[in-house]
Write an enzyme that holds these catalytic residues in place. Structure first.
Site, PDB file in Angstrom:
ATOM      1  N   CYS A 171       0.582  -1.171  -0.018  1.00  0.00           N
ATOM      2  CA  CYS A 171      -0.027  -0.113   0.119  1.00  0.00           C
ATOM      3  C   CYS A 171       0.899   1.561  -0.023  1.00  0.00           C
ATOM      4  O   CYS A 171       0.329   2.459  -0.243  1.00  0.00           O
ATOM      5  CB  CYS A 171      -0.981  -0.088   1.238  1.00  0.00           C
ATOM      6  N   CYS A 196      12.045  -8.239  12.440  1.00  0.00           N
ATOM      7  CA  CYS A 196      12.555  -9.066  11.570  1.00  0.00           C
ATOM      8  C   CYS A 196      11.579  -9.248  10.307  1.00  0.00           C
ATOM      9  O   CYS A 196      10.644  -9.822  10.366  1.00  0.00           O
ATOM     10  CB  CYS A 196      12.626 -10.556  12.328  1.00  0.00           C
ATOM     11  N   CYS A 207      -2.923  -1.543   5.467  1.00  0.00           N
ATOM     12  CA  CYS A 207      -3.602  -2.734   4.815  1.00  0.00           C
ATOM     13  C   CYS A 207      -3.673  -3.955   5.390  1.00  0.00           C
ATOM     14  O   CYS A 207      -4.075  -4.885   4.650  1.00  0.00           O
ATOM     15  CB  CYS A 207      -3.071  -2.376   3.238  1.00  0.00           C
TER      16      CYS A 207
END
Length: 176
Positions: A76, A147, A125
């Site tokens: 997004c 991570c 999103c």
């Protein structure tokens, strides 16, 4: 405050990475259909971002990148992390000690694969980004390691930001 404490999750912690967004979540009304995501994303992007997959370590585009800039959600475009918080964790994925700002990512209890982890998703999103770990002994200000899958991110180098009229951040000094 640690994201691992009750205060950060409150009663909104979930048992599965497949739970839907809360109705009051800003992305709750703007999510695309599965068909739209499949059309927009490559198969690997779809697998990681929409199905909570993981790319193989040491294969992603940004695991060893030291370019100054901002990392956006590949799905997004929301700005999520900066190179100022990126560090070498030697784990095979891009690692950050904090997101760009509070509220840009959300956290979900992930109990898949027989493990207890904290999944990190884009707050805009709801795309899967990776996981965050705490207490591993890295010499970072937060003692956390976000991570993140490279395929979940798009790096916008600082010089691209400045030429586009966006405000650049502080100088990097090669610390990522």
């Amino acid at each position: 405050m640690s994201i691992f404490g009750n205060k950060s999750f409150g009663s909104k912690a979930t048992d599965s990475v497949r739970d839907a967004l809360p109705a009051d979540h800003p992305a709750g009304t703007s999510l695309k259909s599965d068909a739209e995501w499949r059309q927009e994303l490559s198969p690997e992007e779809y697998h990681v971002l929409r199905q909570a997959g993981t790319e193989r370590p040491y294969t992603g585009e940004y695991w060893d990148t030291h370019t100054a800039g901002v990392y956006q959600c590949r799905a997004c475009g929301t700005e999520l992390f900066t190179s100022n918080e990126k560090f070498d964790s030697h784990c095979g994925w891009p690692s950050f000690w904090a997101p760009l700002a509070e509220g840009t990512v959300r956290y979900i209890h992930d109990r898949t694969l027989g493990m207890e982890r904290i999944e990190v998703r884009c707050a805009t999103c709801d795309s899967h980004l990776g996981h965050v770990f705490e207490g591993e002994g890295y010499a970072t200000p937060t003692d956390q390691r976000f991570c993140i899958n490279s395929v979940s991110l798009k790096l916008v180098p600082r010089e691209d930001q400045e030429s586009g009229g966006q405000q650049g951040g502080q100088e990097q000094d090669g610390q990522d």
